[in-house]
Structure formats: structure tokens, C-alpha cells
Design a protein around this motif. Structure first.
Motif, PDB file in Angstrom:
ATOM      1  N   HIS A   1       0.840  -1.211   0.000  1.00 42.45           N
ATOM      2  CA  HIS A   1       0.000   0.000   0.000  1.00 42.45           C
ATOM      3  C   HIS A   1       0.867   1.250   0.000  1.00 42.45           C
ATOM      4  O   HIS A   1       0.603   2.218  -0.733  1.00 42.45           O
ATOM      5  N   GLY A   2       1.940   1.220   0.792  1.00 37.38           N
ATOM      6  CA  GLY A   2       2.818   2.395   0.905  1.00 37.38           C
ATOM      7  C   GLY A   2       3.426   2.802  -0.433  1.00 37.38           C
ATOM      8  O   GLY A   2       3.635   3.994  -0.690  1.00 37.38           O
ATOM      9  N   ASP A   3       3.712   1.828  -1.299  1.00 42.76           N
ATOM     10  CA  ASP A   3       4.285   2.161  -2.618  1.00 42.76           C
ATOM     11  C   ASP A   3       3.281   2.961  -3.450  1.00 42.76           C
ATOM     12  O   ASP A   3       3.645   3.891  -4.169  1.00 42.76           O
ATOM     13  N   LEU A   4       2.012   2.593  -3.368  1.00 43.08           N
ATOM     14  CA  LEU A   4       0.983   3.325  -4.136  1.00 43.08           C
ATOM     15  C   LEU A   4       0.802   4.727  -3.575  1.00 43.08           C
ATOM     16  O   LEU A   4       0.595   5.685  -4.338  1.00 43.08           O
ATOM     17  N   VAL A   5       0.875   4.850  -2.258  1.00 45.54           N
ATOM     18  CA  VAL A   5       0.766   6.184  -1.643  1.00 45.54           C
ATOM     19  C   VAL A   5       1.906   7.062  -2.152  1.00 45.54           C
ATOM     20  O   VAL A   5       1.699   8.223  -2.531  1.00 45.54           O
ATOM     21  N   GLN A   6       3.113   6.484  -2.208  1.00 49.30           N
ATOM     22  CA  GLN A   6       4.258   7.263  -2.714  1.00 49.30           C
ATOM     23  C   GLN A   6       4.080   7.634  -4.179  1.00 49.30           C
ATOM     24  O   GLN A   6       4.460   8.719  -4.609  1.00 49.30           O
ATOM     25  N   LEU A   7       3.504   6.723  -4.959  1.00 45.69           N
ATOM     26  CA  LEU A   7       3.312   6.998  -6.392  1.00 45.69           C
ATOM     27  C   LEU A   7       2.371   8.194  -6.600  1.00 45.69           C
ATOM     28  O   LEU A   7       2.680   9.099  -7.383  1.00 45.69           O
ATOM     29  N   VAL A   8       1.249   8.203  -5.890  1.00 44.25           N
ATOM     30  CA  VAL A   8       0.311   9.328  -6.084  1.00 44.25           C
ATOM     31  C   VAL A   8       0.879  10.619  -5.489  1.00 44.25           C
ATOM     32  O   VAL A   8       0.630  11.705  -6.008  1.00 44.25           O
ATOM     33  N   HIS A   9       1.662  10.493  -4.438  1.00 47.20           N
ATOM     34  CA  HIS A   9       2.301  11.696  -3.879  1.00 47.20           C
ATOM     35  C   HIS A   9       3.339  12.249  -4.844  1.00 47.20           C
ATOM     36  O   HIS A   9       3.500  13.464  -4.957  1.00 47.20           O
ATOM     37  N   LEU A  10       4.012  11.361  -5.550  1.00 46.60           N
ATOM     38  CA  LEU A  10       4.968  11.828  -6.570  1.00 46.60           C
ATOM     39  C   LEU A  10       4.239  12.665  -7.627  1.00 46.60           C
ATOM     40  O   LEU A  10       4.738  13.707  -8.069  1.00 46.60           O
ATOM     41  N   ALA A  11       3.042  12.204  -8.004  1.00 49.86           N
ATOM     42  CA  ALA A  11       2.235  12.965  -8.978  1.00 49.86           C
ATOM     43  C   ALA A  11       1.947  14.362  -8.440  1.00 49.86           C
ATOM     44  O   ALA A  11       2.144  15.365  -9.135  1.00 49.86           O
TER      45      ALA A  11
END
Ligand code: NDP
Length: 256
Positions: free
Chosen positions: A78-88
Motif C-alpha cells: 500500500h505504501g508504494d501506491l501512496v508514494q506513487l500518487v504523492h509523486l504525482a
């Protein structure tokens, strides 16, 4: 003429400037979608596990004048997806769309009892998609807009042997997608896209030899290219804000 009619008729590019996160962007449908959207001016944020593939793809998009960033992402976390959208949000200031595309097909008969393959499909296809939804929704709710696109499969529409658990994970996503569509109340849009047989690496990664050979033979005869699915994603995103494309099925015209 109403404003809505003008919106639908206008040739204005509604992709340009949109910030789109795509999981499973390192090959197949995700890669084709990233290229197609970036070519129309979207800012794409790409996630997958294979760093070399993502790096190469970002390089190609930038060389063609597009905007793209990537993050090595394992959707089992889950944390990887949170980081991905935060990168956006950090890079481009917002998130307009998440395309939950990453998936695996570990096809086998149910009575072959491949429990670890079942678990992997549930972790990637079902839980991974939910993690993408969970990462994006708080941003969409805060922004007051957003669009979730889940890549499902015709495997869940026509049920056949060898695809039982795979189709089960996809139909779980279909159910969740429809519930979200009704819950969204127009605050964000929700789209499910079900591809039929598409010529990608998904087939090469099928572990069960008999299943892999059978699907490969069929694919050689009828499979469509990933661009056909990328075009469906592009269509759903390009609609005016008040138009939600709920379900799209894109399959080879000769598929059973
Ligand atoms: P590919 O194998 O080409 O692409 C799958 C993508 O998912 C790859 O980019 C892979 O990247 C990524 N992925 C797999 N596991 C993970 C993970 N744990 N974390 C992050 N990324 C992951 O296949 P397709 O393009 O065909 O598949 C895309 C989607 O389309 C899937 O959901 C699939 O089920 C669906 N689909 C495909 C059909 C077909 O006939 N090809 C038909 C119907 C649906 P990496 O390995 O680098 O992490």
C-alpha cells in the motif's frame, strides 16, 4: 445548443495537462497507455517493479516532447501506491486520474490447487487495485475531482476453465468498481475497462505450461494490440467532466 452539447462536440484536447498515474507501466497495456496519453499532452506518473523498463520509457516519452516521471512500485505494498500518487502531486501539483492496470495471470485448473498462485493473484489483481484506490481517493476527495480507471478482463464476463481464480479476482474488482461508481455522487469518475485477448507479456508469464501454450496459440490467431486498450483509456479520460464512461469491453472482433 446547450453547454453540454458543445462540450461533447468540441475538438479541444481534454487530455492535455491531465496528471495520470499508471500502474504496470513497464510493459503491455500500461506502457501503450503511457505513450498514447503523453503524446496527447498528459503528464504521466509511471509505476512498476522493473526500473530499467520505466527509465527507458520515461526517456522515450521525454525525447518525444512529453512529460513523465516514474517510481519503482510494487502494488503489493500500500505504501508504494501512496508514494506513487504523492509523486504525482509533488511533481505536477495534482492527480487527475489513476489507472489501476498492473496485473498477473497465473492460469490453472482450480483442482490443481495452486494455492500460492491464487494468493499472488489476489495480492496483485485485487489487493493491489484496492491499494491504488485507497491511495488516490483521499486526494480526489480533497481536490473535489478525480478519475479511477480499473483494468479488468473479459475473463470475468465469459467464464472458462483455467481462468477461474484469475477471473474471480477480476470480477471482485468489477463489483468494487460499480459500487464506487454509485458512491461517488459525481465527485470523482469511475471506469472499468475489460480487455479481451491482448498481445502482451502477460501470456509469457503464465506459469502453467499447458495454459501458456493454449493461450499463446489463441493469441497468435486473434489477439489485438495494447494500443486498442490505451485508446479506450484515452476515450474515458477525454470525456467532459460531467460524462462518466462506466464500462468498456474491448476484445478482438472474432473472440468467443
Ligand atoms: P503485462 O505483463 O505486459 O503487464 C503487466 C504489468 O503489471 C507490468 O508492467 C508489470 O510490471 C506489472 N506488475 C505485475 N506485478 C506487479 C506488482 N506486484 N507491482 C507493480 N506492478 C506489477 O500484461 P498486460 O499489459 O496484458 O496486463 C495489464 C492488465 O491488463 C492486467 O491487469 C491484466 O490482467 C489485464 N488484462 C490483460 C489481458 C491480455 O490479454 N493481455 C486481457 C485482459 C486483461 P513489473 O513486472 O515491472 O512490475
Amino acid at each position: 445548443m446547450t453547454d453540454a452539447f458543445v462540450d461533447l462536440c468540441t475538438m479541444e484536447n481534454k487530455i492535455k495537462g491531465k496528471v495520470v498515474a499508471i500502474t504496470g507501466a513497464s510493459s503491455g497495456i500500461g506502457e501503450a497507455t503511457a505513450i498514447m496519453l503523453a503524446a496527447q499532452g498528459a503528464k504521466v506518473v509511471l509505476g512498476a517493479r522493473r526500473k530499467d523498463r520505466l527509465e527507458d520509457l520515461v526517456g522515450r516519452i521525454k525525447a518525444a516532447g512529453g512529460e513523465a516521471v516514474y517510481l519503482v512500485t510494487d502494488i503489493k505494498n500500500h505504501g508504494d501506491l501512496v508514494q506513487l500518487v504523492h509523486l504525482a502531486c509533488e511533481t505536477f501539483g495534482r492527480l487527475d486520474v489513476i489507472v489501476n492496470n498492473a496485473g498477473i495471470a497465473r492460469l490453472s485448473r482450480v483442482d490443481a490447487v495452486q494455492v500460492s498462485d491464487w494468493e499472488e493473484m489476489i495480492d496483485v489483481n485485487l489487493k493491489g487495485t484496492l491499494y491504488g484506490i485507497a491511495a488516490a481517493l483521499p486526494i480526489f476527495l480533497k481536490q473535489g475531482f478525480g478519475h479511477i480507471i480499473n483494468i479488468i478482463s473479459t475473463s470475468g464476463i465469459k467464464i472458462v476453465p483455467l481462468q477461474g481464480v484469475y477471473a474471480g479476482t477480476k470480477n471482485a474488482v468489477r463489483t468494487i468498481t460499480e459500487a464506487m461508481r454509485q458512491e461517488s455522487g459525481g465527485l470523482y469518475r469511475v471506469t472499468g475497462i475489460s480487455p479481451g485477448l491482448v498481445n502482451t507479456e502477460l501470456i509469457d508469464h503464465i506459469k502453467d505450461e499447458a495454459a501458456r501454450i493454449a493461450v499463446k496459440e489463441k493469441a497468435a490467431q486473434i489477439a489485438i494490440t495494447p494500443d486498442a486498450i490505451a485508446a479506450a483509456v484515452t476515450y474515458a479520460i477525454s470525456q467532459p467532466d460531467h460524462v462518466e464512461v462506466g464500462d468498456i469491453v474491448v476484445r478482438p472482433s472474432v473472440q468467443d
